[in-house]
Design a protein around this motif. Structure first.
Motif, mmCIF file in Angstrom:
data_model
loop_
_atom_site.group_PDB
_atom_site.id
_atom_site.type_symbol
_atom_site.label_atom_id
_atom_site.label_comp_id
_atom_site.label_asym_id
_atom_site.label_seq_id
_atom_site.Cartn_x
_atom_site.Cartn_y
_atom_site.Cartn_z
ATOM 1 N N ALA A 85 24.118 18.439 60.383
ATOM 2 C CA ALA A 85 23.693 17.732 59.170
ATOM 3 C C ALA A 85 24.120 18.506 57.923
ATOM 4 C CB ALA A 85 22.186 17.521 59.184
ATOM 5 N N ILE A 86 23.928 19.825 57.933
ATOM 6 C CA ILE A 86 24.358 20.662 56.813
ATOM 7 C C ILE A 86 25.866 20.570 56.641
ATOM 8 C CG2 ILE A 86 24.529 23.026 55.974
ATOM 9 C CD1 ILE A 86 21.736 22.090 55.742
ATOM 10 N N ARG A 87 26.581 20.679 57.759
ATOM 11 C CA ARG A 87 28.041 20.611 57.716
ATOM 12 C C ARG A 87 28.515 19.305 57.083
ATOM 13 N NH1 ARG A 87 29.709 19.391 63.260
ATOM 14 N NH2 ARG A 87 29.327 17.268 62.473
ATOM 15 N N ASP A 88 27.928 18.192 57.491
ATOM 16 C CA ASP A 88 28.362 16.893 56.973
ATOM 17 C C ASP A 88 28.019 16.736 55.500
ATOM 18 O OD1 ASP A 88 29.350 16.292 59.454
ATOM 19 O OD2 ASP A 88 27.694 14.978 60.041
ATOM 20 N N MET A 89 26.866 17.268 55.073
ATOM 21 C CA MET A 89 26.502 17.186 53.660
ATOM 22 C C MET A 89 27.493 17.961 52.797
ATOM 23 S SD MET A 89 22.337 17.498 53.774
ATOM 24 C CE MET A 89 22.129 17.204 52.027
ATOM 25 N N ILE A 90 28.007 19.069 53.337
ATOM 26 C CA ILE A 90 28.989 19.862 52.599
ATOM 27 C C ILE A 90 30.334 19.157 52.569
ATOM 28 C CG2 ILE A 90 30.294 22.031 52.651
ATOM 29 C CD1 ILE A 90 27.770 23.375 53.739
ATOM 30 N N ALA A 91 30.680 18.487 53.659
ATOM 31 C CA ALA A 91 31.999 17.859 53.770
ATOM 32 C C ALA A 91 32.107 16.556 52.998
ATOM 33 C CB ALA A 91 32.325 17.608 55.239
ATOM 34 N N LYS A 92 31.017 15.823 52.858
ATOM 35 C CA LYS A 92 31.083 14.490 52.276
ATOM 36 C C LYS A 92 31.376 14.525 50.777
ATOM 37 C CE LYS A 92 28.246 11.859 55.551
ATOM 38 N NZ LYS A 92 27.044 11.024 55.735
ATOM 39 N N THR A 93 31.865 13.402 50.294
ATOM 40 C CA THR A 93 32.199 13.304 48.879
ATOM 41 C C THR A 93 30.958 13.308 47.997
ATOM 42 O OG1 THR A 93 32.242 10.889 49.060
ATOM 43 C CG2 THR A 93 34.337 12.051 49.315
ATOM 44 N N ARG A 94 29.812 12.955 48.573
ATOM 45 C CA ARG A 94 28.564 12.961 47.810
ATOM 46 C C ARG A 94 27.431 13.433 48.708
ATOM 47 N NH1 ARG A 94 26.237 7.973 44.082
ATOM 48 N NH2 ARG A 94 24.570 9.155 43.073
ATOM 49 N N SER A 95 26.772 14.503 48.307
ATOM 50 C CA SER A 95 25.769 15.132 49.154
ATOM 51 C C SER A 95 24.453 14.360 49.174
ATOM 52 C CB SER A 95 25.503 16.566 48.689
ATOM 53 O OG SER A 95 24.479 17.159 49.439
ATOM 54 N N GLN A 96 24.063 13.801 48.028
ATOM 55 C CA GLN A 96 22.813 13.031 47.888
ATOM 56 C C GLN A 96 21.572 13.873 48.183
ATOM 57 O OE1 GLN A 96 23.609 9.565 50.422
ATOM 58 N NE2 GLN A 96 24.165 8.400 48.609
ATOM 59 N N ALA A 97 21.594 15.113 47.755
ATOM 60 C CA ALA A 97 20.430 15.982 47.890
ATOM 61 C C ALA A 97 20.022 16.489 46.512
ATOM 62 C CB ALA A 97 20.741 17.162 48.813
ATOM 63 N N CYS A 98 18.718 16.611 46.282
ATOM 64 C CA CYS A 98 18.189 17.090 45.005
ATOM 65 C C CYS A 98 17.417 18.382 45.222
ATOM 66 C CB CYS A 98 17.276 16.041 44.369
ATOM 67 S SG CYS A 98 18.104 14.494 43.911
ATOM 68 N N TYR A 99 17.522 19.295 44.246
ATOM 69 C CA TYR A 99 16.841 20.586 44.339
ATOM 70 C C TYR A 99 16.236 20.932 42.989
ATOM 71 C CZ TYR A 99 19.518 20.843 48.627
ATOM 72 O OH TYR A 99 20.057 20.561 49.847
ATOM 73 N N ASN A 100 15.109 21.634 43.050
ATOM 74 C CA ASN A 100 14.362 22.006 41.857
ATOM 75 C C ASN A 100 14.579 23.473 41.561
ATOM 76 O OD1 ASN A 100 12.103 22.787 40.081
ATOM 77 N ND2 ASN A 100 11.338 20.737 40.496
ATOM 78 N N SER A 101 14.794 23.806 40.293
ATOM 79 C CA SER A 101 15.048 25.198 39.921
ATOM 80 C C SER A 101 13.830 26.089 40.134
ATOM 81 C CB SER A 101 15.488 25.280 38.450
ATOM 82 O OG SER A 101 14.456 24.832 37.592
ATOM 83 N N ARG A 102 12.654 25.484 40.212
ATOM 84 C CA ARG A 102 11.452 26.302 40.399
ATOM 85 C C ARG A 102 11.317 26.818 41.820
ATOM 86 N NH1 ARG A 102 8.417 26.616 36.131
ATOM 87 N NH2 ARG A 102 8.534 25.002 34.551
ATOM 88 N N GLY A 103 12.006 26.234 42.741
ATOM 89 C CA GLY A 103 11.880 26.740 44.098
ATOM 90 C C GLY A 103 12.731 25.983 45.095
#
Length: 517
Positions: free
Chosen positions: A255-273
């Motif tokens: 799953a990690i590999r595919d998220m890195i390979a794809k043209t759009r990851s579609q993951a969100c992350y917060n700077s607080r943690g």
């Protein structure tokens, strides 16, 4: 006569008037209390709404950049207009002011405020004069503005006069008291459509900060060697990289590999943690190399899937052997025929930054340009890109960033120009390509790994609790990822979020302001 007296005694007509007369003071008292409660509640609501509005307006400016305190004060003074009623002052408007933006705590108009670097973990713990020092931003403005994440706004208490005659109940009681309000708001920054990757800050504990480098093209062109956490490189060293736990908790290697390979990851992350996903992923090399039109291992079946399309410009110093999908790096090297974007010259000897993981930005532009565009048989008709001075053509004495050269090739339509050995930059293996010049960028959360390890929050590729992000960054991949025990990725820093950013990551940013108290 006795009969008349007995009839009068048993007559109940008019008794309600007697009861009402007896209860009338209590009825009037409760009515006045209800009116007072309504009035004081409305006054408190007005004051609280004002405090909330001031805090939210100010918090929107607390991005950690220089001048954020002054901008926060200006926002409170110019954007907020809250009217209150029912105080002893009658109807009036809460106001603020701009005392200069140089102090962590100040006051103006009807409010006071303090800039905070943190707030208590427990909502039940109030920020008081006694414990405020634990949360207050530094009085050193340069430091304080950087670490400020919250603002506490306190409305000057307003007088309230009750209608209910409290003094009737006790001679010591007063019909007047004060009503105030406090609000705490904070600024949160996050990103979406980001690859699930973190990078240990290559410039942690360096004389240059990551923001200094992002703001200076001469420093941005330094080549950085990123090595995968869990490989043979030292754990948590500057320039190491690892993986973030995806928001949907699908942290499997594939799953990690595919998220890195794809043209759009579609993951969100917060700077607080962010949470780290521990473990070495050997196939990350294959995931990253699809950007270069190279489909090996588990990516081989995805070459014609548009979700795994290569970038517009995939020039990489490869020679075709049989068909386009069998291209490979030339060995031994033929730099006059096939030349990818060269590494910094110091990597051939000894680089001095981050234990040799960061170059000095001195690379052979002339070799790259002469092999691919100023060819002996078919030179391009467009001029060279502009060099570091922003005026004159690029050369080894006036070197641009590799990223600028890559983008220049796309903008000038020379990607398909053959090198002396015949290599072209257009994809040939995949039937797809992405009309996005930034397909060759990788996006990651930049962590101060050494500080996090010292604080006991990070061990290897694991974390507890979620780790604060110094910044989110974009990195240009200069060449295909090599095989090996550390899956080394060679990149240039392109941009970061925050005070030193160039704004190219704005489309990914999700800045949010919210009330915390």
């Amino acid at each position: 006569m006795l009969r008349i007296v007995r009839a009068f005694w048993h007559d109940q007509r008019g008794i309600a008037l007697i009861l009402v007369s007896i209860m009338l003071p209590a009825i009037i008292g409760f009515s006045l209390l209800a009116i007072d409660m309504s009035r004081v509640n409305n006054l408190h609501n007005d004051l609280q709404k004002g405090a909330d509005a001031f805090a939210l307006a100010a918090a929107a400016e607390l991005d950690g950049s220089s001048g954020s305190w002054a901008r926060a004060e200006r926002a409170m003074a110019t954007l907020v207009d809250n009217e209150t009623n029912f105080s002893t002052a009658g109807r009036f408007t809460l106001t603020s002011g701009q005392p200069g933006g140089t102090q962590p705590c100040n006051n103006a108009g009807n409010i006071s405020w303090c800039f905070l670097k943190a707030i208590p973990d427990n909502d039940g713990t109030k920020i008081t004069t006694a414990n405020q020092v634990n949360y207050l931003a530094s009085a050193n403005q340069a430091v304080g503005e950087t670490e400020t994440q919250f603002i506490q706004v306190t409305v000057v208490p307003q007088g309230f006069a009750a209608i209910f005659p409290v003094s009737f109940l006790s001679s010591d009681a007063s019909n007047s008291f004060n009503v105030g309000a406090v609000a705490v708001a904070g600024f949160t920054s996050g990103v979406c459509d980001f690859t699930p990757v973190y990078i240990c800050n290559p410039y942690e504990n360096s004389t240059d900060s990551i923001y200094d480098v992002a703001a200076d093209p001469a420093k941005r062109r330094r080549l950085i060697e990123l090595r995968q956490q869990g490989g043979n490189s030292a754990q948590n060293s500057p320039g190491n990289y690892g993986f973030l736990q995806p928001p949907n908790a699908s942290g499997g290697a594939s799953a990690i590999r595919d998220m890195i390979a794809k043209t759009r990851s579609q993951a969100c992350y917060n700077s607080r943690g962010v949470l780290l996903r521990p473990g070495f992923i050997a196939t990350v090399r294959d995931a990253l190399n699809v950007r270069f039109d190279v489909y090996n291992g588990p990516m081989n079946g995805n070459r014609n899937d548009p979700d795994y399309a290569p970038g517009e410009n995939v020039r990489k110093g490869y020679q075709t052997q049989g068909n386009a999908c069998n291209a490979d790096a030339v060995s031994p090297a033929q730099p006059t025929n096939f030349q990818n974007l060269p590494r910094d010259n110091c990597f051939a000897t000894s680089c001095s930054i981050a234990n040799g993981r960061v170059g000095d930005g001195d690379w052979n532009f002339d070799q790259y340009w002469n092999t691919n565009f100023n060819t002996t048989i078919n030179p391009v008709s467009v001029p060279k890109p502009i060099g570091a001075d922003g005026i004159n053509p690029a050369s080894n004495a006036n070197q641009p960033t590799r990223y600028n050269v890559y983008r220049y090739e796309i903008s000038k339509g020379i990607v398909d120009h053959p090198s002396n050995g015949g290599e072209r930059g257009t994809p040939a293996c995949s039937t797809n390509s992405v009309s996005d010049p930034d397909r060759r960028l990788i996006y990651g959360a930049i962590l101060n790994c050494q500080a996090l390890v010292a604080a006991g929050l990070m061990t290897g590729g694991s974390s507890s609790p979620p780790l604060p992000v110094e910044a989110f960054g974009s990195f240009f991949i200069t060449e295909t990822v090599e095989s090996g025990p550390d899956q080394t990725i060679r990149v240039e820093l392109v941009d970061v979020t925050g005070r030193g950013g160039q704004g190219t990551l704005d489309n990914f940013l999700r800045d949010e302001v919210q009330l915390y108290r």
